[in-house]
Enzyme design. Structure first.
Site, short mmCIF file in Angstrom:
data_model
loop_
_atom_site.label_atom_id
_atom_site.label_comp_id
_atom_site.label_asym_id
_atom_site.label_seq_id
_atom_site.Cartn_x
_atom_site.Cartn_y
_atom_site.Cartn_z
N PRO A 193 40.27 -11.00 36.66
CA PRO A 193 39.32 -9.92 36.99
C PRO A 193 37.86 -10.29 36.77
CG PRO A 193 40.47 -9.45 34.93
CD PRO A 193 41.17 -10.62 35.56
N ASN A 194 37.06 -9.82 37.71
CA ASN A 194 35.59 -9.94 37.68
C ASN A 194 35.07 -11.34 38.01
OD1 ASN A 194 35.09 -7.15 36.88
ND2 ASN A 194 36.03 -7.74 34.94
N ARG B 128 27.27 -12.31 38.18
CA ARG B 128 27.74 -11.67 36.95
C ARG B 128 27.22 -12.40 35.71
NH1 ARG B 128 33.79 -12.30 34.43
NH2 ARG B 128 33.51 -10.79 32.75
N TYR C 117 27.91 -16.89 32.27
CA TYR C 117 28.92 -17.51 33.14
C TYR C 117 28.35 -18.53 34.13
CZ TYR C 117 31.84 -13.85 31.17
OH TYR C 117 32.52 -13.05 30.30
N ASN D 175 42.25 -19.04 34.65
CA ASN D 175 41.21 -18.28 33.98
C ASN D 175 41.60 -16.81 34.15
OD1 ASN D 175 39.03 -16.97 32.94
ND2 ASN D 175 37.49 -18.20 34.01
N ALA E 36 39.43 -11.18 31.28
CA ALA E 36 39.68 -10.30 30.14
C ALA E 36 41.18 -10.12 29.86
CB ALA E 36 39.03 -8.95 30.38
N GLU F 252 44.86 -23.03 30.07
CA GLU F 252 44.01 -21.84 29.94
C GLU F 252 42.55 -22.29 30.03
OE1 GLU F 252 44.66 -19.48 26.38
OE2 GLU F 252 42.61 -18.72 26.48
N HIS G 127 38.31 -21.11 30.31
CA HIS G 127 37.22 -20.13 30.25
C HIS G 127 35.90 -20.84 30.51
CE1 HIS G 127 40.02 -17.23 28.75
NE2 HIS G 127 40.43 -18.13 27.87
N LEU G 128 35.06 -20.19 31.28
CA LEU G 128 33.72 -20.73 31.51
C LEU G 128 32.92 -20.72 30.21
CD1 LEU G 128 33.51 -18.56 34.62
CD2 LEU G 128 32.91 -20.96 34.80
N ARG H 295 31.83 -15.93 20.91
CA ARG H 295 31.42 -14.61 21.41
C ARG H 295 32.02 -13.49 20.55
NH1 ARG H 295 32.35 -14.36 27.63
NH2 ARG H 295 31.03 -12.50 27.32
C1 DQA Z 1 36.16 -15.56 30.62
C2 DQA Z 1 36.03 -15.06 29.18
C3 DQA Z 1 36.67 -13.69 29.03
O1 DQA Z 1 36.52 -13.24 27.69
C4 DQA Z 1 36.00 -12.69 29.95
O2 DQA Z 1 36.64 -11.44 29.86
C5 DQA Z 1 35.94 -13.16 31.35
C6 DQA Z 1 35.60 -14.56 31.61
C7 DQA Z 1 35.40 -16.89 30.83
O3 DQA Z 1 35.69 -17.56 31.82
O4 DQA Z 1 34.53 -17.24 30.02
O5 DQA Z 1 36.07 -12.39 32.29
O6 DQA Z 1 37.54 -15.80 30.89
#
Ligand code: DQA
Length: 148
Positions: free
Chosen positions: A9-10, A17, A22, A73, A76, A97, A99-100, A106
């Site tokens: 998501p997102n 964003r 990011y 990725n 959330a 797994e 994450h950017l 964080r």
């Molecule tokens: C994320 C980190 C997550 O905590 C966040 O909710 C995201 C992006 C990252 O790529 O850093 O949507 O997965």
């Protein structure tokens, strides 16, 4: 060998964003970088994104049929989704797994991952550059050289 790069998501909003967190690369830029890395690694890549938890579960189920592994990725859902964790266990697919951002630097709620324990490894904090790194790590894990 085909690998799936799956985004949650997102992440469709990347570039716009919260670029301070990011980065400025769009998801299309990241897809292009993944395709370039895959060519160099001698593998095929499928690239997908969904804002819906069940669609991500469906994508993992579908990947079972023709993909050797997944870069995930989960956005959330990383921090909340038992369904995604179960889908990874159920398919038996090796998952990296990704994450950017460095989620450990964080908010506290981002420190816990539901999927880390069923993933082969985690890459976080290297921005868009993490995607090619994750593909290389996955190919190495699967027995390839991981080098061009
Ligand atoms: C994320 C980190 C997550 O905590 C966040 O909710 C995201 C992006 C990252 O790529 O850093 O949507 O997965």
């Amino acid at each position: 060998m085909k690998l799936l790069v799956l985004n949650g998501p997102n992440l469709n909003l990347l570039g716009d964003r919260e670029p301070g967190i990011y980065g400025h690369e769009s998801l299309a830029d990241i897809e292009a970088a993944c395709r370039e890395a895959a060519t160099a690694l001698g593998v095929d890549v499928e690239f997908a994104q969904s804002n819906h938890e069940g669609a991500l579960v469906d994508a993992l189920h579908a990947a079972r049929k023709d993909c050797a592994g997944v870069v995930l990725n989960a956005g959330a859902y990383t921090h909340s989704s038992i369904a995604l964790r179960d889908a990874i266990s159920a398919t038996g697919l090796p998952v990296v797994e990704l994450h950017l951002s460095n989620t450990h630097a964080r908010e506290r709620f981002r420190h816990h991952s539901m999927i880390a324990a069923v993933s082969v490894g985690v890459i976080a904090g290297f921005g868009a550059a993490g995607y090619p790194l994750a593909l290389q790590a996955l190919v190495t894990h699967l027995g390839g050289s991981g080098k061009p």
